[in-house]
Design a protein around this motif. Structure first.
Motif, short mmCIF file in Angstrom:
data_model
loop_
_atom_site.label_atom_id
_atom_site.label_comp_id
_atom_site.label_asym_id
_atom_site.label_seq_id
_atom_site.Cartn_x
_atom_site.Cartn_y
_atom_site.Cartn_z
N ASN A 173 0.80 -1.23 0.00
CA ASN A 173 0.00 0.00 0.00
C ASN A 173 0.83 1.27 0.00
O ASN A 173 0.28 2.36 -0.17
CB ASN A 173 -0.98 -0.01 1.18
CG ASN A 173 -2.24 -0.77 0.84
OD1 ASN A 173 -2.77 -0.65 -0.26
ND2 ASN A 173 -2.71 -1.57 1.78
N ARG A 230 -4.19 -0.40 -4.11
CA ARG A 230 -5.21 -0.56 -3.07
C ARG A 230 -5.21 -2.03 -2.69
O ARG A 230 -5.91 -2.84 -3.30
CB ARG A 230 -6.58 -0.10 -3.57
CG ARG A 230 -6.65 1.42 -3.78
CD ARG A 230 -7.92 1.84 -4.47
NE ARG A 230 -8.14 1.15 -5.73
CZ ARG A 230 -7.53 1.44 -6.89
NH1 ARG A 230 -6.67 2.43 -6.96
NH2 ARG A 230 -7.79 0.75 -7.99
N ASN A 270 -14.15 -1.10 -3.19
CA ASN A 270 -12.88 -0.40 -3.01
C ASN A 270 -11.94 -0.52 -4.20
O ASN A 270 -10.87 0.07 -4.20
CB ASN A 270 -12.16 -0.92 -1.76
CG ASN A 270 -13.05 -0.93 -0.55
OD1 ASN A 270 -13.34 -2.00 -0.01
ND2 ASN A 270 -13.55 0.22 -0.13
N ALA A 302 -9.98 -2.85 -5.06
CA ALA A 302 -8.67 -3.36 -4.65
C ALA A 302 -7.99 -4.04 -5.84
O ALA A 302 -8.60 -4.83 -6.54
CB ALA A 302 -8.82 -4.35 -3.50
N VAL A 309 -13.35 5.97 -3.85
CA VAL A 309 -12.02 5.53 -4.26
C VAL A 309 -11.22 6.73 -4.77
O VAL A 309 -10.03 6.85 -4.50
CB VAL A 309 -12.10 4.39 -5.31
CG1 VAL A 309 -10.74 4.10 -5.93
CG2 VAL A 309 -12.68 3.13 -4.67
#
Length: 149
Positions: free
Chosen positions: A76, A82, A99, A101, A137
């Motif tokens: 990160n 993410r 999110n 990710a 985000v």
């Protein structure tokens, strides 16, 4: 889809199981190490995978260390990454849908291989939903930009 894989010694065995799982599913991957259970420093491998995702060499990344904590923190630190540490498939799905990710972290001493396969499959299948989640985000990205000037 091409997946970047990486682990330290504590996540090595789980990473190897995940490699075999991805191979069996016909999913392309690149292994950024480590290559054994000999003690190494997790930041190096979190960084290698995160950089491969950031640079577009791979679409997403999966990283493992003993708990998943240290390697996820390391990943990160790379702008644009993410990384979500997940120990269940619901969190894995939400990390993608809400999110966006782009790296998944797992703890080799926390989740067994069958649960890891379920988490990985869920995470790879899930897609970012956008909408109100995109606004959030983007706010994360704005925070990142403030500190990378």
């Amino acid at each position: 889809m091409k997946i970047a894989l990486g682990s330290d010694h504590g996540g090595y065995e789980l990473k190897e199981y995940i490699k075999e799982h991805l191979e069996n599913k016909g999913i392309d991957f690149v292994d950024y190490g480590t290559g054994s259970t000999e003690s190494v420093d997790y930041p190096e491998y979190g960084y290698k995978v995160a950089k491969a995702v950031k640079d577009g060499e791979c679409d997403r990344g999966i990283i493992c260390c003993g708990t998943g904590i240290g390697i996820s923190i390391s990943a990160n630190k790379v702008p644009g990454i993410r990384c979500a540490l997940c120990s269940d498939s619901y969190s894995a799905r939400m990390s993608r849908e809400h999110n966006n990710a782009n790296v998944l972290a797992l703890g080799g001493r926390v989740v067994g291989k069958d649960l890891a396969f379920e988490i990985v499959d869920t995470w790879l299948k899930a897609e970012f939903q956008g909408g109100r989640h995109e606004r959030r985000v983007n706010k994360i990205s704005d925070i990142e930009k403030e500190f990378t000037k």
